[in-house]
Design an enzyme around this catalytic site. Structure first.
Site, short mmCIF file in Angstrom:
data_model
loop_
_atom_site.label_atom_id
_atom_site.label_comp_id
_atom_site.label_asym_id
_atom_site.label_seq_id
_atom_site.Cartn_x
_atom_site.Cartn_y
_atom_site.Cartn_z
N HIS A 193 -1.93 2.20 1.07
CA HIS A 193 -3.18 2.10 1.83
C HIS A 193 -4.29 1.70 0.87
O HIS A 193 -4.42 2.29 -0.22
CB HIS A 193 -3.57 3.45 2.42
CG HIS A 193 -2.60 4.04 3.40
ND1 HIS A 193 -2.83 4.04 4.76
CD2 HIS A 193 -1.41 4.67 3.23
CE1 HIS A 193 -1.82 4.65 5.37
NE2 HIS A 193 -0.95 5.04 4.47
N HIS B 201 4.40 1.62 1.82
CA HIS B 201 3.12 0.94 2.03
C HIS B 201 2.06 1.64 1.19
O HIS B 201 2.05 2.85 1.06
CB HIS B 201 2.70 0.92 3.50
CG HIS B 201 2.84 2.24 4.20
ND1 HIS B 201 4.07 2.76 4.57
CD2 HIS B 201 1.93 3.15 4.58
CE1 HIS B 201 3.89 3.92 5.15
NE2 HIS B 201 2.61 4.21 5.16
P1 AMP Z 1 1.64 6.75 6.61
O1 AMP Z 1 1.20 8.00 7.31
O2 AMP Z 1 1.21 6.70 5.17
O3 AMP Z 1 3.11 6.46 6.82
O4 AMP Z 1 0.80 5.58 7.29
C1 AMP Z 1 1.28 4.76 8.30
C2 AMP Z 1 0.14 3.87 8.71
O5 AMP Z 1 0.65 2.79 9.44
C3 AMP Z 1 -0.91 4.57 9.59
O6 AMP Z 1 -2.18 4.48 8.96
C4 AMP Z 1 -0.84 3.79 10.89
O7 AMP Z 1 -2.08 3.65 11.53
C5 AMP Z 1 -0.29 2.45 10.43
N1 AMP Z 1 0.41 1.67 11.44
C6 AMP Z 1 1.41 2.08 12.27
N2 AMP Z 1 1.82 1.07 13.03
C7 AMP Z 1 1.09 -0.01 12.69
C8 AMP Z 1 1.04 -1.37 13.12
N3 AMP Z 1 1.83 -1.83 14.10
N4 AMP Z 1 0.14 -2.20 12.54
C9 AMP Z 1 -0.68 -1.75 11.56
N5 AMP Z 1 -0.68 -0.49 11.10
C10 AMP Z 1 0.18 0.37 11.66
#
Ligand code: AMP
Length: 127
Positions: free
Chosen positions: A112, A110
């Site tokens: 951001h 993903h």
């Molecule tokens: P990372 O630390 O780069 O893996 O970021 C994971 C991101 O996914 C975090 O910013 C979380 O807040 C986000 N996240 C986790 N679960 C969900 C969800 N169900 N819907 C939207 N964002 C999510």
């Protein structure tokens, strides 16, 4: 807990479940290659995630194994979402966390998109 980006893709990860429709999400964009959603725990005024539709754990396996079409489609989708949110003129930040040092928590690539405010220093600096 940060994930191990060298492990095989886990079909039960939360973004796989969002892509399959098993779990709801705040969708902001979708095309053949990518899906974008609002982050559930926003860290900035605008915090949107863009994920490829393919089964890629991180930028590492995506950059190594994705087809040219997948890479082009994904990169264009990230730009499209940022433009649609009006972020080009004020500016924005992209981030992709990989593994332990990156703090990656979800084992599906993903990017951001952060924006809507000045975003401060580029990275945390340990004293
Ligand atoms: P990372 O630390 O780069 O893996 O970021 C994971 C991101 O996914 C975090 O910013 C979380 O807040 C986000 N996240 C986790 N679960 C969900 C969800 N169900 N819907 C939207 N964002 C999510």
């Amino acid at each position: 807990m940060p994930i191990d980006p060298t492990l095989p893709y886990d079909d039960n990860n939360i973004f796989a479940k969002i892509l399959s429709g098993e779990i709801p999400s705040a969708k902001v964009y979708e095309d053949d290659w990518a899906y974008a959603l609002e982050d559930i725990n926003p860290q900035a005024e605008i915090h949107t995630l863009v994920i490829p539709k393919g089964r890629y754990v991180s930028w590492d396996d995506f950059s190594a194994k994705a087809s040219a079409e997948e890479i082009t489609g994904f990169v264009r989708a990230v730009g499209e979402v940022a433009r649609a949110k009006g972020l080009v003129e004020p500016g924005y930040r992209l981030m992709a966390n990989i593994g332990h040092h990156g703090g990656q928590e979800v084992p599906h690539l993903h990017v951001h998109i952060f924006g809507g405010q000045p975003l401060g220093p580029m990275i945390w600096r340990q004293k």
